[in-house]
Design an enzyme around this catalytic site. Structure first.
Site, PDB file in Angstrom:
ATOM      1  N   ASP A  89       0.869  -1.175   0.000  1.00  0.00           N
ATOM      2  CA  ASP A  89       0.000   0.000   0.000  1.00  0.00           C
ATOM      3  C   ASP A  89       0.904   1.224   0.000  1.00  0.00           C
ATOM      4  O   ASP A  89       2.116   1.128   0.136  1.00  0.00           O
ATOM      5  CB  ASP A  89      -0.926  -0.022   1.212  1.00  0.00           C
ATOM      6  CG  ASP A  89      -0.157   0.305   2.474  1.00  0.00           C
ATOM      7  OD1 ASP A  89      -0.779   0.521   3.499  1.00  0.00           O
ATOM      8  OD2 ASP A  89       1.074   0.326   2.416  1.00  0.00           O
ATOM      9  N   SER A  90       0.294   2.393  -0.177  1.00  0.00           N
ATOM     10  CA  SER A  90       1.133   3.596  -0.371  1.00  0.00           C
ATOM     11  C   SER A  90       1.426   4.279   0.953  1.00  0.00           C
ATOM     12  O   SER A  90       2.010   5.336   1.006  1.00  0.00           O
ATOM     13  CB  SER A  90       0.379   4.580  -1.260  1.00  0.00           C
ATOM     14  OG  SER A  90      -0.822   4.925  -0.576  1.00  0.00           O
ATOM     15  N   GLY A  91       0.963   3.690   2.026  1.00  0.00           N
ATOM     16  CA  GLY A  91       1.220   4.308   3.318  1.00  0.00           C
ATOM     17  C   GLY A  91       0.164   5.327   3.673  1.00  0.00           C
ATOM     18  O   GLY A  91       0.097   5.791   4.805  1.00  0.00           O
ATOM     19  N   GLY A  92      -0.689   5.656   2.742  1.00  0.00           N
ATOM     20  CA  GLY A  92      -1.728   6.653   2.987  1.00  0.00           C
ATOM     21  C   GLY A  92      -2.505   6.351   4.241  1.00  0.00           C
ATOM     22  O   GLY A  92      -2.522   7.125   5.191  1.00  0.00           O
ATOM     23  N   PHE A  93      -3.109   5.197   4.288  1.00  0.00           N
ATOM     24  CA  PHE A  93      -4.011   4.849   5.389  1.00  0.00           C
ATOM     25  C   PHE A  93      -3.291   4.889   6.729  1.00  0.00           C
ATOM     26  O   PHE A  93      -3.787   5.445   7.697  1.00  0.00           O
ATOM     27  CB  PHE A  93      -4.561   3.442   5.148  1.00  0.00           C
ATOM     28  CG  PHE A  93      -5.572   3.011   6.156  1.00  0.00           C
ATOM     29  CD1 PHE A  93      -5.276   2.022   7.080  1.00  0.00           C
ATOM     30  CD2 PHE A  93      -6.832   3.596   6.199  1.00  0.00           C
ATOM     31  CE1 PHE A  93      -6.216   1.619   8.014  1.00  0.00           C
ATOM     32  CE2 PHE A  93      -7.770   3.189   7.130  1.00  0.00           C
ATOM     33  CZ  PHE A  93      -7.466   2.206   8.039  1.00  0.00           C
ATOM     34  N   ASP A 112      -2.903   8.183  -1.572  1.00  0.00           N
ATOM     35  CA  ASP A 112      -4.272   8.718  -1.455  1.00  0.00           C
ATOM     36  C   ASP A 112      -4.521   9.186  -0.025  1.00  0.00           C
ATOM     37  O   ASP A 112      -3.752   8.888   0.889  1.00  0.00           O
ATOM     38  CB  ASP A 112      -5.268   7.607  -1.804  1.00  0.00           C
ATOM     39  CG  ASP A 112      -5.227   6.486  -0.768  1.00  0.00           C
ATOM     40  OD1 ASP A 112      -4.141   6.198  -0.248  1.00  0.00           O
ATOM     41  OD2 ASP A 112      -6.292   5.907  -0.469  1.00  0.00           O
ATOM     42  N   GLN A 117     -11.959   7.244  -3.942  1.00  0.00           N
ATOM     43  CA  GLN A 117     -12.410   7.754  -2.658  1.00  0.00           C
ATOM     44  C   GLN A 117     -13.825   8.326  -2.817  1.00  0.00           C
ATOM     45  O   GLN A 117     -14.625   7.751  -3.550  1.00  0.00           O
ATOM     46  CB  GLN A 117     -11.420   8.815  -2.132  1.00  0.00           C
ATOM     47  CG  GLN A 117     -10.057   8.239  -1.747  1.00  0.00           C
ATOM     48  CD  GLN A 117     -10.086   7.327  -0.530  1.00  0.00           C
ATOM     49  OE1 GLN A 117     -11.050   7.302   0.225  1.00  0.00           O
ATOM     50  NE2 GLN A 117      -9.027   6.538  -0.349  1.00  0.00           N
ATOM     51  N   GLY A 157     -11.412   4.256   1.515  1.00  0.00           N
ATOM     52  CA  GLY A 157     -12.317   5.075   2.313  1.00  0.00           C
ATOM     53  C   GLY A 157     -13.526   4.324   2.837  1.00  0.00           C
ATOM     54  O   GLY A 157     -14.511   4.928   3.259  1.00  0.00           O
ATOM     55  N   ASP A 169      -8.172  -7.460   1.453  1.00  0.00           N
ATOM     56  CA  ASP A 169      -7.122  -7.641   2.464  1.00  0.00           C
ATOM     57  C   ASP A 169      -7.733  -7.251   3.808  1.00  0.00           C
ATOM     58  O   ASP A 169      -8.635  -6.406   3.851  1.00  0.00           O
ATOM     59  CB  ASP A 169      -5.913  -6.733   2.184  1.00  0.00           C
ATOM     60  CG  ASP A 169      -6.113  -5.360   2.807  1.00  0.00           C
ATOM     61  OD1 ASP A 169      -6.694  -4.492   2.118  1.00  0.00           O
ATOM     62  OD2 ASP A 169      -5.751  -5.172   3.992  1.00  0.00           O
ATOM     63  N   CYS A 197     -12.452 -28.649   8.545  1.00  0.00           N
ATOM     64  CA  CYS A 197     -11.402 -27.753   8.060  1.00  0.00           C
ATOM     65  C   CYS A 197     -10.151 -28.548   7.717  1.00  0.00           C
ATOM     66  O   CYS A 197      -9.738 -29.428   8.474  1.00  0.00           O
ATOM     67  CB  CYS A 197     -11.083 -26.708   9.138  1.00  0.00           C
ATOM     68  SG  CYS A 197      -9.764 -25.582   8.672  1.00  0.00           S
ATOM     69  N   CYS A 239      -7.100 -27.407   7.548  1.00  0.00           N
ATOM     70  CA  CYS A 239      -5.857 -26.718   7.913  1.00  0.00           C
ATOM     71  C   CYS A 239      -5.019 -27.552   8.869  1.00  0.00           C
ATOM     72  O   CYS A 239      -5.505 -28.487   9.509  1.00  0.00           O
ATOM     73  CB  CYS A 239      -6.171 -25.345   8.532  1.00  0.00           C
ATOM     74  SG  CYS A 239      -6.456 -25.362  10.314  1.00  0.00           S
ATOM     75  N   CYS A 276      -6.477 -27.869  12.458  1.00  0.00           N
ATOM     76  CA  CYS A 276      -7.663 -28.723  12.617  1.00  0.00           C
ATOM     77  C   CYS A 276      -7.377 -30.181  12.296  1.00  0.00           C
ATOM     78  O   CYS A 276      -8.049 -31.077  12.795  1.00  0.00           O
ATOM     79  CB  CYS A 276      -8.800 -28.214  11.737  1.00  0.00           C
ATOM     80  SG  CYS A 276      -9.378 -26.602  12.262  1.00  0.00           S
ATOM     81  N   HIS A 322      -5.241 -21.385  11.215  1.00  0.00           N
ATOM     82  CA  HIS A 322      -6.643 -21.741  10.960  1.00  0.00           C
ATOM     83  C   HIS A 322      -7.409 -20.569  10.329  1.00  0.00           C
ATOM     84  O   HIS A 322      -8.117 -20.734   9.331  1.00  0.00           O
ATOM     85  CB  HIS A 322      -7.352 -22.177  12.245  1.00  0.00           C
ATOM     86  CG  HIS A 322      -8.837 -22.277  12.037  1.00  0.00           C
ATOM     87  ND1 HIS A 322      -9.457 -23.351  11.410  1.00  0.00           N
ATOM     88  CD2 HIS A 322      -9.823 -21.385  12.314  1.00  0.00           C
ATOM     89  CE1 HIS A 322     -10.754 -23.112  11.305  1.00  0.00           C
ATOM     90  NE2 HIS A 322     -11.012 -21.934  11.855  1.00  0.00           N
TER      91      HIS A 322
HETATM   92  C1  LIG Z   1      -3.869  -1.153   0.637  1.00  0.00           C
HETATM   93  C2  LIG Z   1      -3.703   0.103  -0.192  1.00  0.00           C
HETATM   94  O1  LIG Z   1      -4.049   1.173   0.655  1.00  0.00           O
HETATM   95  C3  LIG Z   1      -3.537   2.425   0.461  1.00  0.00           C
HETATM   96  O2  LIG Z   1      -2.465   2.625  -0.074  1.00  0.00           O
HETATM   97  N1  LIG Z   1      -4.314   3.410   0.926  1.00  0.00           N
HETATM   98  C4  LIG Z   1      -5.478   3.122   1.565  1.00  0.00           C
HETATM   99  N2  LIG Z   1      -5.528   2.060   2.412  1.00  0.00           N
HETATM  100  C5  LIG Z   1      -6.718   1.800   3.062  1.00  0.00           C
HETATM  101  C6  LIG Z   1      -6.755   0.771   4.010  1.00  0.00           C
HETATM  102  C7  LIG Z   1      -7.955   0.523   4.688  1.00  0.00           C
HETATM  103  N3  LIG Z   1      -8.249  -0.374   5.683  1.00  0.00           N
HETATM  104  C8  LIG Z   1      -9.574  -0.133   5.984  1.00  0.00           C
HETATM  105  N4  LIG Z   1     -10.270  -0.771   6.936  1.00  0.00           N
HETATM  106  C9  LIG Z   1      -9.620  -1.681   7.843  1.00  0.00           C
HETATM  107  N5  LIG Z   1     -10.103   0.853   5.215  1.00  0.00           N
HETATM  108  C10 LIG Z   1      -9.110   1.295   4.411  1.00  0.00           C
HETATM  109  C11 LIG Z   1      -9.079   2.315   3.467  1.00  0.00           C
HETATM  110  C12 LIG Z   1      -7.876   2.585   2.801  1.00  0.00           C
HETATM  111  C13 LIG Z   1      -7.765   3.665   1.868  1.00  0.00           C
HETATM  112  O3  LIG Z   1      -8.729   4.404   1.596  1.00  0.00           O
HETATM  113  N6  LIG Z   1      -6.564   3.910   1.290  1.00  0.00           N
HETATM  114 ZN   LIG Z   2      -8.717 -25.135  10.639  1.00  0.00          ZN
END
Ligand SMILES: CCOC(=O)Nc1nc2cc3nc(NC)[nH]c3cc2c(=O)[nH]1
Ligand SMILES: [Zn+2]
Length: 378
Positions: free
Chosen positions: A102-106, A156, A198, A225, A275, A313, A315, A318, A344
């Site tokens: 991810d870009s680190g945004g969140f 983002d 978004q 978002g 994810d 299951c 796994c 289990c 599991h």
């Molecule tokens: C995985 C890529 O994410 C990004 O680079 N930006 C981003 N990540 C999010 C992670 C999130 N996790 C949740 N709930 C647990 N909501 C999320 C939203 C974003 C997001 O808008 N933008």
């Molecule tokens: Zn299991």
């Protein structure tokens, strides 16, 4: 490169299909430099270049295809240049499957004490040593190119929930400008850059965000978002507004989702990738996921329960261990206990997406969804 061949079931009469509640569910194949992977897919989260408590070999064994790592964390520690010198993230963590970063945004907005967001980017304090840090589209893309993931994300802002319309509008427009800057900064071929839709919880902003990003032409689209505390019906409504505007032949990735009931609904709207830290996180406090809901294996009720977590299951936990044994390990603070509940839970979600894919390919997804939701209590 990231080509998506959606094997959407061709329906004779779409109108007919809609009447019988046809869904937008589809079974696709995602082509990446590290292999071709099936969707719908769940991606285990390995925040700091490891999926907590399990080894790459165990991940392979349970059917994990693509895993997620967080740029924000690796940027702060050990540093993305160091990982590049180590030969990139695949080499560093000995994982030869797919990796999405991810870009680190969140994380910036949800972890570090946020300092300030400007047109340029986001200033924040590191949650590790309190140092002042700065992330921009250019810095986030460079960091992800250093890590060498197969799929990387545009920088983002994940709009907090709830947010005023005006703020959501300005932030979404800025995220689109950041997506364009991310695209210009992305010079590594063989790596797919996904944009992130978004728009907060506003239908019109969601549609504008999706349309603007589609016209910038990305190989795949994250839907951001969401899963930020909004009621589930609101999340589904945002999906209903957004997904149909995204190209059918490109992957859609719903970030941060989630529990099986959310997965089956999101797949119905046409989401391909997920994810979530939930399965690994709840595992560490002794909660196992089952098709009837959660099972807190640490509870006294299981002290003499010599059955596995789930008899059906496949796994490692289990197949070989009882609830009593796992409960004993958890009570004794034995690391192996956390490993078994994590194995599991990851297996459960990976297997669940496999079952959804099979149901879609056999044109019985809607009945699969009905049966599952009838049995699963959140
Ligand atoms: C995985 C890529 O994410 C990004 O680079 N930006 C981003 N990540 C999010 C992670 C999130 N996790 C949740 N709930 C647990 N909501 C999320 C939203 C974003 C997001 O808008 N933008
Ligand atoms: Zn299991």
């Amino acid at each position: 490169t990231c080509a998506f061949a959606g094997q959407k079931k061709v329906l004779a009469a779409y109108e007919e299909a809609v009447k019988c509640g046809y869904s937008g569910a589809r079974a696709g194949r995602l082509h990446t430099p590290h292999g071709v992977f099936d969707t719908p897919m769940f991606m285990p989260v390995g925040t700091q270049a490891t999926v907590k408590a399990v080894s790459p070999r165990e991940l392979k064994e349970m059917g994990a295809q693509i895993i997620l790592s967080n740029t924000y964390h690796l940027y702060l520690r050990p540093g993305t240049e160091l990982v590049a010198e180590a030969g990139g993230l695949h080499r560093f963590m000995d994982w030869d499957g797919g990796i999405l970063t991810d870009s680190g945004g969140f994380q910036v907005f949800s972890l570090g004490p946020l300092r300030k967001i400007t047109e340029e980017g986001a200033a924040f304090r590191s949650h590790i040593d309190g140092s002042t840090q700065f992330l921009s589209p250019e810095i986030a893309i460079k960091a992800q190119m250093n890590l060498g993931a197969d799929i990387i994300m545009a920088f983002d802002e994940c709009i907090p929930y709830p947010a005023e319309y005006q703020y959501a509008k300005l932030s979404t427009e800025r995220t689109t400008r950041w997506a364009e800057r991310s695209q210009k900064a992305h010079t590594r071929s063989g790596q797919a850059l996904f944009a992130i839709v978004q728009g907060g919880m506003y239908q019109d902003l969601r549609r504008v965000s999706a349309n603007d990003l589609v016209s910038l032409d990305f190989p795949g689209y994250g839907i951001g978002g969401l899963s930020v505390g909004e009621p589930k019906p609101v999340m589904y409504e945002m999906l209903e507004q957004t997904v149909p505007l995204l190209p059918e032949n490109k992957p859609r990735y719903l970030m941060g989702v989630g529990t099986p009931d959310c997965l089956v609904e999101a797949v119905r709207y046409g989401i391909d990738m997920f994810d979530c830290v939930f399965p690994t996180r709840v595992a560490r406090n002794g909660t196992a996921m089952t098709k009837s809901g959660r099972l807190v294996v640490k509870n006294a009720a299981y002290a003499k329960d010599f059955l596995p977590i789930d008899e059906n299951c496949g796994c490692y936990a289990c197949q070989n261990f009882s609830r009593a044994y796992i409960r004993h390990l958890l009570k004794a603070d034995e690391i192996f206990g956390l490993r078994l509940t994590t194995i599991h839970n990851l297996y459960f979600l990976l297997d669940f997406t496999k079952k959804m894919r099979q149901a879609i390919l056999e044109d019985r997804f809607l009945s699969f969804r009905e049966e599952f939701l009838a049995q699963y209590c959140k």
